[in-house]
Motif scaffolding. Structure first.
Motif, PDB file in Angstrom:
ATOM      1  N   ASP B  86      -8.564  -9.389   6.731  1.00 48.57           N
ATOM      2  CA  ASP B  86      -8.710  -8.021   7.213  1.00 48.57           C
ATOM      3  C   ASP B  86      -8.285  -7.089   6.066  1.00 48.57           C
ATOM      4  O   ASP B  86      -7.400  -7.441   5.281  1.00 48.57           O
ATOM      5  N   PRO B  87      -8.900  -5.895   5.953  1.00 47.71           N
ATOM      6  CA  PRO B  87      -8.535  -4.981   4.855  1.00 47.71           C
ATOM      7  C   PRO B  87      -7.024  -4.694   4.794  1.00 47.71           C
ATOM      8  O   PRO B  87      -6.477  -4.527   3.695  1.00 47.71           O
ATOM      9  N   MET B  88      -6.363  -4.651   5.955  1.00 50.22           N
ATOM     10  CA  MET B  88      -4.919  -4.391   5.925  1.00 50.22           C
ATOM     11  C   MET B  88      -4.174  -5.598   5.335  1.00 50.22           C
ATOM     12  O   MET B  88      -3.237  -5.440   4.546  1.00 50.22           O
ATOM     13  N   ASN B  94      -2.515  -7.237  -2.117  1.00 52.13           N
ATOM     14  CA  ASN B  94      -2.695  -6.540  -3.401  1.00 52.13           C
ATOM     15  C   ASN B  94      -1.481  -5.724  -3.815  1.00 52.13           C
ATOM     16  O   ASN B  94      -1.170  -5.615  -4.995  1.00 52.13           O
ATOM     17  N   GLU B  95      -0.817  -5.111  -2.833  1.00 50.84           N
ATOM     18  CA  GLU B  95       0.302  -4.209  -3.146  1.00 50.84           C
ATOM     19  C   GLU B  95       1.648  -4.930  -3.141  1.00 50.84           C
ATOM     20  O   GLU B  95       2.684  -4.282  -3.203  1.00 50.84           O
ATOM     21  N   HIS B  96       1.639  -6.220  -3.057  1.00 45.05           N
ATOM     22  CA  HIS B  96       2.892  -7.006  -3.019  1.00 45.05           C
ATOM     23  C   HIS B  96       3.808  -6.492  -1.911  1.00 45.05           C
ATOM     24  O   HIS B  96       4.994  -6.261  -2.127  1.00 45.05           O
ATOM     25  N   ALA B  97       3.226  -6.303  -0.721  1.00 45.19           N
ATOM     26  CA  ALA B  97       3.988  -5.693   0.370  1.00 45.19           C
ATOM     27  C   ALA B  97       4.764  -6.724   1.184  1.00 45.19           C
ATOM     28  O   ALA B  97       5.141  -6.453   2.308  1.00 45.19           O
ATOM     29  N   LEU B  98       4.940  -7.914   0.644  1.00 51.53           N
ATOM     30  CA  LEU B  98       5.819  -8.857   1.342  1.00 51.53           C
ATOM     31  C   LEU B  98       6.703  -9.587   0.346  1.00 51.53           C
ATOM     32  O   LEU B  98       6.302  -9.872  -0.766  1.00 51.53           O
ATOM     33  N   VAL B 147      -0.217   0.363   3.218  1.00 53.62           N
ATOM     34  CA  VAL B 147      -0.891   1.088   4.299  1.00 53.62           C
ATOM     35  C   VAL B 147      -1.742   2.219   3.712  1.00 53.62           C
ATOM     36  O   VAL B 147      -2.896   2.438   4.125  1.00 53.62           O
ATOM     37  N   LYS B 148      -1.188   2.899   2.712  1.00 52.31           N
ATOM     38  CA  LYS B 148      -1.944   3.966   2.027  1.00 52.31           C
ATOM     39  C   LYS B 148      -3.209   3.393   1.402  1.00 52.31           C
ATOM     40  O   LYS B 148      -4.300   3.979   1.516  1.00 52.31           O
ATOM     41  N   ALA B 149      -3.067   2.254   0.735  1.00 55.13           N
ATOM     42  CA  ALA B 149      -4.209   1.645   0.033  1.00 55.13           C
ATOM     43  C   ALA B 149      -5.281   1.227   1.030  1.00 55.13           C
ATOM     44  O   ALA B 149      -6.475   1.450   0.799  1.00 55.13           O
TER      45      ALA B 149
END
Lengths: 285, 154
Positions: B86-88, B94-98, B147-149
């Motif tokens: 999913d895009p999220m 991609n944003e290393h959000a974990l 989330v912004k991306a």
């Protein structure tokens, strides 16, 4: 954490739900944001739950005779985003936007919140400032009472056995009125350590009407009538606001807990009353 | 004291007999075998158990499974389709959000709701929307970036 066992029913008609409430051991489940945590902690262990979440007739927002009637199972998300509430009673939409978090606002309901009567809940401050009324219903009767009479004490309301909240009734706001809800939140739960709702109307350059509702400060939410009286007839200068706001904690038996001592809570109440009044005043026409 | 419930989870219908006191999170993990939604605080504070019920992000530790009878449940497992994220999910990657990843399923389910309701959220709106999800690694900045991306790509 697992609740004690219980019987569960989810009627789709209000009459069916009301008929099932005759048993003392029965609890009403609305959004469950207060009741389910209590049941998991086994602070509540009802033998039967009547889930009113599927009763379509309890979920509404409509305008009627100068008031907005908001059905008991209307969620905080619905109140926050209703164009009708936003335009006719912006204070309530503002208060709803501050409750808990996104997931809680998706589930939690206005009727459930007031029926639970948590002394740190957000809605009561605004509902008191709005001089709202609560429509109550049993299998046999209906009545409507002022919100101030509804909140009796901590976690205690005027609801009789077998009675549920049918709707909350708020006056449609005069467009010249300015309102604001300001709160200090407990960062983990989002509950109000102190929350203050202010409502001001000016006439001829003077404050003609001021209403102040306070939550979180003491055992039950209350109207700060001494603050209101001090403001009526005033021009609304910063020093007048500060002086009036300082009265909010006079004679109040303040709550004290891990998050704020009684003295600190009183201090916060004075500061946030000042802020709520100043913002409400800046929004008057 | 058991009751049969029928619900749709990630597009698939299923029926089970459960005790009314069974929480939705326990039902999803232990009965339906979906361990993506996590149990952490169990007091409705942390948001790790967030799933969608009829399109609304909710904390499944604070809902009984019987309340979901007849409803549509979406968990993190239901997002990727045909092996495509999913895009999220992709934005979180991609944003290393974990960091440890424990809060990620709940974060993503809440983040999806934020963007569904408000396709171009400001940073403030994203942070307000994520208030009910805790990241104990405190990696919030990258989560907000993700989330912004995801919103910018949509």
């Amino acid at each position: 954490m697992i609740a004690e066992n219980f019987e569960y029913s989810a009627p789709t008609k209000l009459d069916d739900a009301l008929r099932q409430l005759s048993n003392e051991d029965t609890k009403v489940l609305a959004g469950g944001m207060s009741l389910i945590p209590l049941m998991k902690l086994r602070l509540a262990a009802p033998g039967q739950l009547v889930d009113i979440g599927r009763i379509a007739d309890l979920n509404f927002i409509h305008e009627e005779g100068g008031t907005l009637r908001i059905g008991a199972t209307t969620t905080h998300y619905q109140v926050e985003n209703s164009p009708l509430v936003r335009s006719r009673c912006p204070l309530l939409a503002e208060a709803a936007s501050h409750i808990g978090d996104l997931q809680v606002r998706n589930m939690g309901t206005i009727g459930g919140s007031i029926a639970h009567a948590d002394p740190a809940a957000d809605y009561p401050a605004s509902l008191l400032a709005l001089e709202a009324r609560v429509a109550l219903v049993t299998a046999k009767s209906k009545r409507e009472i002022p919100i101030a009479d509804f909140f009796v004490d901590t976690f205690t309301t005027a609801l009789e056995p077998g009675e549920i909240v049918h709707a909350v009734v708020v006056p449609v706001e005069d467009q010249s009125t300015g309102t604001s809800y300001q709160k200090v939140l407990q960062p983990a739960s989002g509950f109000a350590i102190v929350g203050v709702a202010a409502r001001i109307r000016k006439s001829g350059g003077k404050i003609a009407m001021a209403r102040v509702g306070v939550t979180g400060l003491s055992g039950k939410p209350f109207r700060a009538t001494q603050v209101e009286k001090a403001l009526e007839g005033a021009a609304g200068s910063p020093s007048e606001i500060q002086k009036a706001a300082a009265l909010v904690s006079d004679g109040v038996d303040a709550n004290s807990d891990l998050h704020a001592s009684a003295d600190y809570r009183k201090h916060l109440a004075r500061v946030y009353t000042m802020r709520a009044l100043a913002i409400a005043l800046s929004r008057t026409a | 004291m058991t009751q049969t419930i029928t619900l749709t989870i990630n597009g698939k219908k299923r029926s089970d007999t459960v005790e009314p006191r069974m929480l939705l999170i326990h039902y999803l993990r232990e009965v339906a075998g979906l361990t993506g939604p996590h149990i952490a605080c169990e007091t409705s504070l942390c948001g790790a158990c967030t799933v969608h019920v009829d399109g609304k992000a909710i904390k499944s530790c604070s809902m009984f499974a019987v309340q979901a009878d007849g409803r549509n449940v979406l968990t993190i497992e239901g997002l990727a389709a045909d092996g495509k994220l999913d895009p999220m999910q992709e934005a979180f990657w991609n944003e290393h959000a974990l960091q440890c990843g424990f809060c990620t399923p709940g974060m993503i389910m809440t983040a999806k709701q934020i963007v569904e309701r408000n396709p171009k959220p400001t940073e403030e709106e994203i942070r307000h929307g994520l208030e009910g999800n805790l990241c104990r690694c405190t990696g919030y900045q990258h989560i907000v970036n993700a989330v912004k991306a995801a919103a910018a790509k949509a």
